[in-house]
Write an enzyme that holds these catalytic residues in place. Structure first.
Site, PDB file in Angstrom:
ATOM      1  CB  SER A  23     -27.355 -21.251  10.478  1.00 40.61           C
ATOM      2  OG  SER A  23     -26.846 -21.782   9.270  1.00 40.61           O
ATOM      3  CE  LYS A  52     -24.281 -13.222   8.206  1.00 41.00           C
ATOM      4  NZ  LYS A  52     -23.019 -13.435   7.472  1.00 41.00           N
ATOM      5  CG  HIS A  72     -19.642 -15.935   4.819  1.00 41.80           C
ATOM      6  ND1 HIS A  72     -20.925 -15.894   4.349  1.00 41.80           N
ATOM      7  CD2 HIS A  72     -19.467 -17.210   5.278  1.00 41.80           C
ATOM      8  CE1 HIS A  72     -21.497 -17.067   4.502  1.00 41.80           C
ATOM      9  NE2 HIS A  72     -20.624 -17.887   5.066  1.00 41.80           N
ATOM     10  CB  THR A 109     -26.359 -15.634   3.123  1.00 43.58           C
ATOM     11  OG1 THR A 109     -26.532 -15.649   4.540  1.00 43.58           O
ATOM     12  CG2 THR A 109     -24.874 -15.593   2.804  1.00 43.58           C
ATOM     13  CE1 TYR A 152     -24.988 -19.425   2.776  1.00 43.21           C
ATOM     14  CE2 TYR A 152     -25.609 -21.160   4.327  1.00 43.21           C
ATOM     15  CZ  TYR A 152     -24.732 -20.170   3.916  1.00 43.21           C
ATOM     16  OH  TYR A 152     -23.598 -19.922   4.645  1.00 43.21           O
TER      17      TYR A 152
END
Length: 390
Positions: free
Chosen positions: A143, A261, A285, A193, A167
């Protein structure tokens, strides 16, 4: 928990430290704790242990869904409505779970989704997760909000297959710096994402008075010596203007395969193919963004049909058993990614807990494949699904 959203780490870290001191997070049970010697038989056993050992705010943060939690709960429930059509009188003396994703072999179609802040569950955080993934021979998506530095994650598991979840920052140059960094560290794919233009409404986080600041969270992915050298560490907002046309810029500045994603519809799946991405993770999510959308497994068929085999499709959300993995593969997923269960495993016994979670799920998948007459992943097909019961 799907990859960690924007929040502050001060309260959460304090809770984790308190839990560690009380030998809760570290997985140490007192002699009088109920069920101390009982072996864990399934993923929900790990869930129960994690709930006992984590502080309330940490547990609420990991397990929380958006608004009423409808989609979070549907992710699990939707799998239970799907029925299987087993085939018998087949030689299943050998069952092969191996498969490939983006050309890389993995030991089973069970991988680790990007969840952030693993230090909430275990002191070594993502380093433990990375070691477990490497030992299991599977893919771990790290992440953007990992609580260990990317360098430490790579050093502790140098042979592991790692993808990186991004992100997107409003400033392109900052995205470029981070992407070049993960590329140099040997990450093998970039997972963007797309379902967080703004943060979903987490009622439990509001009740627990979590301070929604990004700077501390973003700083946690970097080692201390770097925190003052890269400007975006002080404040890292997520872009609210990311559009399909922006994908060409990412493709122009990295050689990594790009995976999107958060896709849930055929329209977006068709656009993903049109824009030449390499894969889609069907995901809501973990039910933490827009409540009331389809469960991931319910959206999978639509997305798979739309891409027409041109790119690989994966799934996360609600996978709790080997039967769930089998159903996802039968409906067209190349593999599944685990979110919350990995954190449950960490909370139970760190690296070894994650290994146990993965091993249990792999063993359950082996049994499910043998009992439905599938000797390899390539033999899993839509014929296994009884569509009249969907």
């Amino acid at each position: 928990m799907q990859e960690t959203e924007i929040t502050s780490c001060d309260n959460l870290l304090r809770d984790a430290q308190v839990s560690t001191r009380s030998e809760v997070v570290c997985g140490m049970q007192g002699p009088d704790m109920k069920g101390a010697d009982m072996p864990l038989a399934c993923l929900t056993d790990f869930e129960a242990h994690a709930r006992e050992r984590l502080s309330k705010s940490s547990w609420d943060y990991i397990e929380g869904g958006a608004d009423e939690g409808i989609t979070r709960d549907d992710n699990v429930a939707a799998f239970k409505k799907i029925r299987l059509r087993p085939r018998y009188l087949r030689d299943v003396s050998e069952v092969d779970l191996r498969t490939t994703i983006q050309g890389e072999e993995i030991s089973a179609p069970i991988c680790i989704a990007p969840t952030g802040f693993h230090c909430l569950a275990w002191p070594d955080g993502e380093m433990s997760t990375a070691r477990a993934a490497q030992a299991a021979g599977t893919c771990y998506i790290t992440s953007s909000y990992a609580s260990c530095s990317l360098e430490d994650i790579v050093t502790t598991a140098p042979r592991g297959l790692r993808w990186f979840q991004l992100y997107v920052h409003p400033e392109r140059q900052l995205n470029k710096q981070l992407i070049q960094r993960v590329e140099a560290l040997g990450f093998r794919a970039l997972v963007i994402t797309v379902d967080v233009p703004i943060l979903g409404n987490r009622r439990q986080d509001i009740r627990n008075q979590l301070n929604l600041m990004m700077n501390l969270m973003q700083a946690s992915i970097h080692s201390t010596k770097e925190r003052n050298s890269i400007p975006h560490l002080q404040m890292s907002p997520i872009s609210t203007s990311l559009c399909w046309n922006d994908l060409s810029w990412f493709q122009s500045m990295t050689r990594l395969p790009i995976i999107l994603k958060g896709i849930l519809t055929k329209e977006d799946a068709e656009l993903a193919v049109k824009h030449n991405v390499h894969g889609i993770i069907v995901s809501n999510h973990g039910g933490r963004q827009l409540d009331g959308v389809a469960a991931s497994i319910d959206a999978l068929t639509e997305v798979v049909a739309a891409v027409k085999g041109k790119i690989e499709v994966y799934l996360d959300g609600g996978v709790r058993t080997g039967n769930d993995v089998l159903k996802a593969l039968a409906l067209g997923a190349k593999c599944v990614f685990l979110g919350r269960p990995i954190l449950w495993g960490l909370a139970y016994k760190g690296e070894h807990g994650v290994k146990e979670v993965l091993n249990i799920l792999k063993n359950e998948l082996h049994i499910s494949m043998a009992l439905t007459g599938c000797r390899s992943v390539t033999e899993i097909s839509r014929d296994l699904i009884q569509f009249s019961r969907l």
